[in-house]
Write a protein that holds these residues in place. Structure first.
Motif, PDB file in Angstrom:
ATOM      1  N   ILE A  96      43.057 -16.441  -5.716  1.00  0.00           N
ATOM      2  CA  ILE A  96      44.366 -16.616  -5.097  1.00  0.00           C
ATOM      3  C   ILE A  96      44.351 -16.051  -3.682  1.00  0.00           C
ATOM      4  O   ILE A  96      44.791 -16.676  -2.738  1.00  0.00           O
ATOM      5  CB  ILE A  96      45.464 -15.940  -5.951  1.00  0.00           C
ATOM      6  CG1 ILE A  96      45.555 -16.646  -7.293  1.00  0.00           C
ATOM      7  CG2 ILE A  96      46.799 -15.938  -5.238  1.00  0.00           C
ATOM      8  CD1 ILE A  96      46.438 -15.978  -8.291  1.00  0.00           C
ATOM      9  N   SER A  97      43.847 -14.829  -3.531  1.00  0.00           N
ATOM     10  CA  SER A  97      43.702 -14.255  -2.190  1.00  0.00           C
ATOM     11  C   SER A  97      42.370 -14.724  -1.608  1.00  0.00           C
ATOM     12  O   SER A  97      41.426 -14.999  -2.328  1.00  0.00           O
ATOM     13  CB  SER A  97      43.674 -12.737  -2.222  1.00  0.00           C
ATOM     14  OG  SER A  97      44.510 -12.217  -3.168  1.00  0.00           O
ATOM     15  N   VAL A  98      42.288 -14.741  -0.311  1.00  0.00           N
ATOM     16  CA  VAL A  98      41.084 -15.223   0.355  1.00  0.00           C
ATOM     17  C   VAL A  98      40.054 -14.112   0.389  1.00  0.00           C
ATOM     18  O   VAL A  98      40.344 -12.990   0.788  1.00  0.00           O
ATOM     19  CB  VAL A  98      41.409 -15.689   1.794  1.00  0.00           C
ATOM     20  CG1 VAL A  98      40.155 -16.108   2.512  1.00  0.00           C
ATOM     21  CG2 VAL A  98      42.433 -16.799   1.766  1.00  0.00           C
ATOM     22  N   SER A  99      38.852 -14.420  -0.048  1.00  0.00           N
ATOM     23  CA  SER A  99      37.738 -13.483   0.061  1.00  0.00           C
ATOM     24  C   SER A  99      36.723 -14.060   1.039  1.00  0.00           C
ATOM     25  O   SER A  99      36.637 -15.264   1.215  1.00  0.00           O
ATOM     26  CB  SER A  99      37.107 -13.248  -1.307  1.00  0.00           C
ATOM     27  OG  SER A  99      36.633 -14.458  -1.815  1.00  0.00           O
ATOM     28  N   GLU A 100      35.955 -13.191   1.646  1.00  0.00           N
ATOM     29  CA  GLU A 100      35.026 -13.630   2.680  1.00  0.00           C
ATOM     30  C   GLU A 100      33.592 -13.531   2.197  1.00  0.00           C
ATOM     31  O   GLU A 100      33.212 -12.594   1.516  1.00  0.00           O
ATOM     32  CB  GLU A 100      35.191 -12.764   3.927  1.00  0.00           C
ATOM     33  CG  GLU A 100      36.531 -12.911   4.579  1.00  0.00           C
ATOM     34  CD  GLU A 100      36.639 -12.065   5.836  1.00  0.00           C
ATOM     35  OE1 GLU A 100      35.600 -11.615   6.337  1.00  0.00           O
ATOM     36  OE2 GLU A 100      37.756 -11.865   6.293  1.00  0.00           O
ATOM     37  N   LYS A 101      32.809 -14.523   2.586  1.00  0.00           N
ATOM     38  CA  LYS A 101      31.390 -14.490   2.308  1.00  0.00           C
ATOM     39  C   LYS A 101      30.728 -13.765   3.453  1.00  0.00           C
ATOM     40  O   LYS A 101      31.028 -14.000   4.611  1.00  0.00           O
ATOM     41  CB  LYS A 101      30.791 -15.910   2.207  1.00  0.00           C
ATOM     42  CG  LYS A 101      31.131 -16.617   0.922  1.00  0.00           C
ATOM     43  CD  LYS A 101      32.500 -17.143   0.987  1.00  0.00           C
ATOM     44  CE  LYS A 101      32.870 -17.952  -0.227  1.00  0.00           C
ATOM     45  NZ  LYS A 101      34.268 -18.267  -0.235  1.00  0.00           N
ATOM     46  N   GLY A 102      29.783 -12.887   3.155  1.00  0.00           N
ATOM     47  CA  GLY A 102      29.114 -12.117   4.192  1.00  0.00           C
ATOM     48  C   GLY A 102      27.857 -12.809   4.681  1.00  0.00           C
ATOM     49  O   GLY A 102      27.356 -13.763   4.091  1.00  0.00           O
ATOM     50  N   ILE A 103      27.351 -12.313   5.772  1.00  0.00           N
ATOM     51  CA  ILE A 103      26.136 -12.857   6.356  1.00  0.00           C
ATOM     52  C   ILE A 103      24.914 -12.530   5.486  1.00  0.00           C
ATOM     53  O   ILE A 103      23.883 -13.184   5.576  1.00  0.00           O
ATOM     54  CB  ILE A 103      25.964 -12.327   7.806  1.00  0.00           C
ATOM     55  CG1 ILE A 103      24.907 -13.093   8.568  1.00  0.00           C
ATOM     56  CG2 ILE A 103      25.603 -10.858   7.799  1.00  0.00           C
ATOM     57  CD1 ILE A 103      25.358 -14.429   9.014  1.00  0.00           C
ATOM     58  N   GLY A 104      25.054 -11.575   4.609  1.00  0.00           N
ATOM     59  CA  GLY A 104      23.957 -11.184   3.727  1.00  0.00           C
ATOM     60  C   GLY A 104      23.547 -12.260   2.744  1.00  0.00           C
ATOM     61  O   GLY A 104      22.457 -12.213   2.178  1.00  0.00           O
ATOM     62  N   MET A 105      24.409 -13.259   2.532  1.00  0.00           N
ATOM     63  CA  MET A 105      24.051 -14.354   1.629  1.00  0.00           C
ATOM     64  C   MET A 105      22.964 -15.247   2.218  1.00  0.00           C
ATOM     65  O   MET A 105      22.370 -16.046   1.499  1.00  0.00           O
ATOM     66  CB  MET A 105      25.277 -15.186   1.288  1.00  0.00           C
ATOM     67  CG  MET A 105      26.215 -14.510   0.356  1.00  0.00           C
ATOM     68  SD  MET A 105      27.468 -15.650  -0.183  1.00  0.00           S
ATOM     69  CE  MET A 105      28.079 -14.822  -1.612  1.00  0.00           C
ATOM     70  N   LEU A 106      22.711 -15.121   3.505  1.00  0.00           N
ATOM     71  CA  LEU A 106      21.672 -15.931   4.154  1.00  0.00           C
ATOM     72  C   LEU A 106      20.300 -15.277   4.099  1.00  0.00           C
ATOM     73  O   LEU A 106      19.315 -15.881   4.541  1.00  0.00           O
ATOM     74  CB  LEU A 106      22.056 -16.200   5.613  1.00  0.00           C
ATOM     75  CG  LEU A 106      23.332 -16.996   5.824  1.00  0.00           C
ATOM     76  CD1 LEU A 106      23.638 -17.100   7.304  1.00  0.00           C
ATOM     77  CD2 LEU A 106      23.213 -18.362   5.201  1.00  0.00           C
ATOM     78  N   ILE A 107      20.200 -14.072   3.586  1.00  0.00           N
ATOM     79  CA  ILE A 107      18.921 -13.360   3.550  1.00  0.00           C
ATOM     80  C   ILE A 107      17.861 -14.112   2.755  1.00  0.00           C
ATOM     81  O   ILE A 107      16.710 -14.197   3.202  1.00  0.00           O
ATOM     82  CB  ILE A 107      19.132 -11.919   3.035  1.00  0.00           C
ATOM     83  CG1 ILE A 107      19.928 -11.143   4.079  1.00  0.00           C
ATOM     84  CG2 ILE A 107      17.812 -11.231   2.747  1.00  0.00           C
ATOM     85  CD1 ILE A 107      20.348  -9.766   3.641  1.00  0.00           C
TER      86      ILE A 107
END
Length: 136
Positions: A96-107
């Protein structure tokens, strides 16, 4: 042997997989808490195993075929980790609330790129040794 380019690529993988996930956030939840790799044991272990496989591949510089196979296993592990991150990010976006994906997912993507480059260099070395053996 540190003078070979694949060793440099593998050292980059060791640093990216072993150090970077613990400094860069992987994602932020709905409350704004940043999630690092050290907060989840499964992800932490996967990054450590990936780093360890790259370090073992560096030590196996005399046996290029096993080094090549070790890098392939490391790529499969990073693909598995990337798939987990994609699954996790698809679940995060449904909140429901917006969560953010971090740059660490590109590792894992960065690790896979450098592992592919290392495998290309290992293949070049193997082809060079085979060509020299033909001349004998």
């Amino acid at each position: 042997m540190i003078q070979r380019i694949q060793t440099v690529y593998l050292l980059i993988v060791v640093l990216v997989a072993g150090v970077l996930p613990f400094w860069v956030n992987l994602w932020s939840d709905a409350e704004g808490n940043e999630i690092f790799a050290s907060h989840e044991i499964f992800i932490s272990l996967t990054f450590y195993i990936s780093s360890l496989l790259a370090l073992i591949a560096i030590v196996m510089f005399k046996n290029r075929k096993n080094q090549f196979v070790m890098n392939r296993l490391n790529m499969i592990l990073n693909l598995f980790l990337l798939g987990f991150f994609v699954y996790r990010s698809l679940n995060l976006s449904g909140e429901i609330s917006v969560s953010e994906k971090g740059i660490g997912m590109l590792i894992p993507i960065i690790s896979i790129v450098f592992l592919v480059l290392a495998n290309r260099a290992i293949k070049k070395d193997e082809d060079l040794v085979k060509s020299v053996d033909r001349l004998r």
